[in-house]
Design a protein around this motif. Structure first.
Motif, PDB file in Angstrom:
ATOM      1  N   TRP A 129      44.922  32.655  26.220  1.00 21.05           N
ATOM      2  CA  TRP A 129      45.302  34.040  25.914  1.00 21.05           C
ATOM      3  C   TRP A 129      46.616  34.439  26.583  1.00 21.05           C
ATOM      4  N   GLY A 130      47.128  33.601  27.486  1.00 22.23           N
ATOM      5  CA  GLY A 130      48.336  33.956  28.230  1.00 22.23           C
ATOM      6  C   GLY A 130      48.070  35.004  29.287  1.00 22.23           C
ATOM      7  N   ALA A 131      46.825  35.060  29.754  1.00 22.74           N
ATOM      8  CA  ALA A 131      46.418  36.073  30.732  1.00 22.74           C
ATOM      9  C   ALA A 131      46.565  35.556  32.160  1.00 22.74           C
ATOM     10  N   GLU A 132      46.892  36.463  33.047  1.00 18.67           N
ATOM     11  CA  GLU A 132      46.858  36.159  34.473  1.00 18.67           C
ATOM     12  C   GLU A 132      45.385  35.970  34.855  1.00 18.67           C
ATOM     13  N   LEU A 133      45.077  34.899  35.557  1.00 17.83           N
ATOM     14  CA  LEU A 133      43.701  34.611  35.956  1.00 17.83           C
ATOM     15  C   LEU A 133      43.411  35.209  37.327  1.00 17.83           C
ATOM     16  N   VAL A 134      42.308  35.940  37.423  1.00 17.50           N
ATOM     17  CA  VAL A 134      41.819  36.420  38.707  1.00 17.50           C
ATOM     18  C   VAL A 134      40.473  35.747  38.952  1.00 17.50           C
ATOM     19  N   ASP A 135      40.408  34.941  39.989  1.00 21.81           N
ATOM     20  CA  ASP A 135      39.166  34.276  40.401  1.00 21.81           C
ATOM     21  C   ASP A 135      38.356  35.302  41.189  1.00 21.81           C
ATOM     22  N   ALA A 136      37.300  35.826  40.570  1.00 18.20           N
ATOM     23  CA  ALA A 136      36.495  36.872  41.205  1.00 18.20           C
ATOM     24  C   ALA A 136      35.487  36.324  42.194  1.00 18.20           C
ATOM     25  N   GLY A 137      35.376  35.003  42.275  1.00 19.96           N
ATOM     26  CA  GLY A 137      34.381  34.411  43.159  1.00 19.96           C
ATOM     27  C   GLY A 137      33.009  34.430  42.499  1.00 19.96           C
ATOM     28  N   PRO A 138      31.954  34.276  43.296  1.00 17.57           N
ATOM     29  CA  PRO A 138      30.598  34.235  42.746  1.00 17.57           C
ATOM     30  C   PRO A 138      30.040  35.645  42.516  1.00 17.57           C
ATOM     31  N   VAL A 139      30.400  36.252  41.391  1.00 19.31           N
ATOM     32  CA  VAL A 139      30.003  37.637  41.109  1.00 19.31           C
ATOM     33  C   VAL A 139      29.116  37.752  39.873  1.00 19.31           C
ATOM     34  N   GLY A 140      28.505  36.638  39.448  1.00 26.95           N
ATOM     35  CA  GLY A 140      27.667  36.685  38.260  1.00 26.95           C
ATOM     36  C   GLY A 140      28.469  37.143  37.059  1.00 26.95           C
ATOM     37  N   HIS A 141      27.894  38.029  36.264  1.00 23.55           N
ATOM     38  CA  HIS A 141      28.575  38.541  35.076  1.00 23.55           C
ATOM     39  C   HIS A 141      29.315  39.848  35.369  1.00 23.55           C
ATOM     40  N   LEU A 142      29.459  40.161  36.649  1.00 22.55           N
ATOM     41  CA  LEU A 142      30.144  41.362  37.119  1.00 22.55           C
ATOM     42  C   LEU A 142      29.574  42.590  36.417  1.00 22.55           C
ATOM     43  N   ASP A 143      28.256  42.693  36.490  1.00 21.68           N
ATOM     44  CA  ASP A 143      27.538  43.792  35.867  1.00 21.68           C
ATOM     45  C   ASP A 143      26.523  44.359  36.855  1.00 21.68           C
ATOM     46  N   THR A 144      25.717  45.273  36.396  1.00 17.86           N
ATOM     47  CA  THR A 144      24.757  45.934  37.270  1.00 17.86           C
ATOM     48  C   THR A 144      23.782  44.938  37.887  1.00 17.86           C
ATOM     49  N   ARG A 145      23.304  43.985  37.093  1.00 14.49           N
ATOM     50  CA  ARG A 145      22.374  42.970  37.615  1.00 14.49           C
ATOM     51  C   ARG A 145      22.995  42.156  38.740  1.00 14.49           C
TER      52      ARG A 145
END
Length: 163
Positions: A129-145
């Motif tokens: 996609w030509g996107a800058e990648l941000v490695d969020a670490g171990p954050v699951g699906h980055l949702d409420t769960r």
């Protein structure tokens, strides 16, 4: 003035999901479309996003989560508009996703332990996609769960798209 469109994933985000919190905290953050429930129908979501984008000539920042990232990629393949950037949060790895550079600046936030996308697949999507990648670490699906409620790091990424 910049518009902010929240592009929801497949389901309705829980009330304490970061995207819902952002919508409540920022009156200028608008859903595109208003969060519908399943099933996810790409054509319907792309049409709703096109309607929202075409409704103004103001520069627009797209803030997409999960399947909302697919909506953005499909939209960009078919349409143009005043999109200045996109924050693409935990895109799922599914067949048939457009894999061409997006025509606007984008940041892809990828998790190390997302049940819907391996980190390697997320890296590949960001690159294609030509996107800058941000490695969020171990954050699951980055949702409420996964424990996200508030997500101040994401708000900083939105601010970076403005700068």
């Amino acid at each position: 003035m910049t518009r902010f469109l929240l592009v929801p994933g497949r389901g309705v985000p829980f009330p304490n999901h970061w995207s819902r919190q952002w919508a409540r905290a920022h009156r200028d953050y608008v859903w595109a479309p208003e969060p519908p429930g399943p099933p996810y129908v790409a054509e319907d979501r792309v049409a709703a996003l096109q309607t929202a984008i075409a409704g103004s000539r103001e520069p627009t920042i797209l803030i997409a989560h999960s399947a909302g990232c697919l909506t953005v990629a499909f939209w960009a393949q078919e349409h143009t508009g005043p999109v200045a950037g996109a924050l693409l949060v935990t895109p799922p790895a599914v067949e048939g996703i457009p894999r061409v550079p997006l025509p606007f600046r984008s940041i892809a936030v990828v998790s190390r332990d997302d049940p819907h996308c391996t980190f390697a697949d997320g890296e590949r999507l960001a690159r294609e996609w030509g996107a800058e990648l941000v490695d969020a670490g171990p954050v699951g699906h980055l949702d409420t769960r996964s424990g996200f409620g508030p997500w101040p790091e994401g708000e900083k990424l939105v601010a970076a798209l403005l700068g």
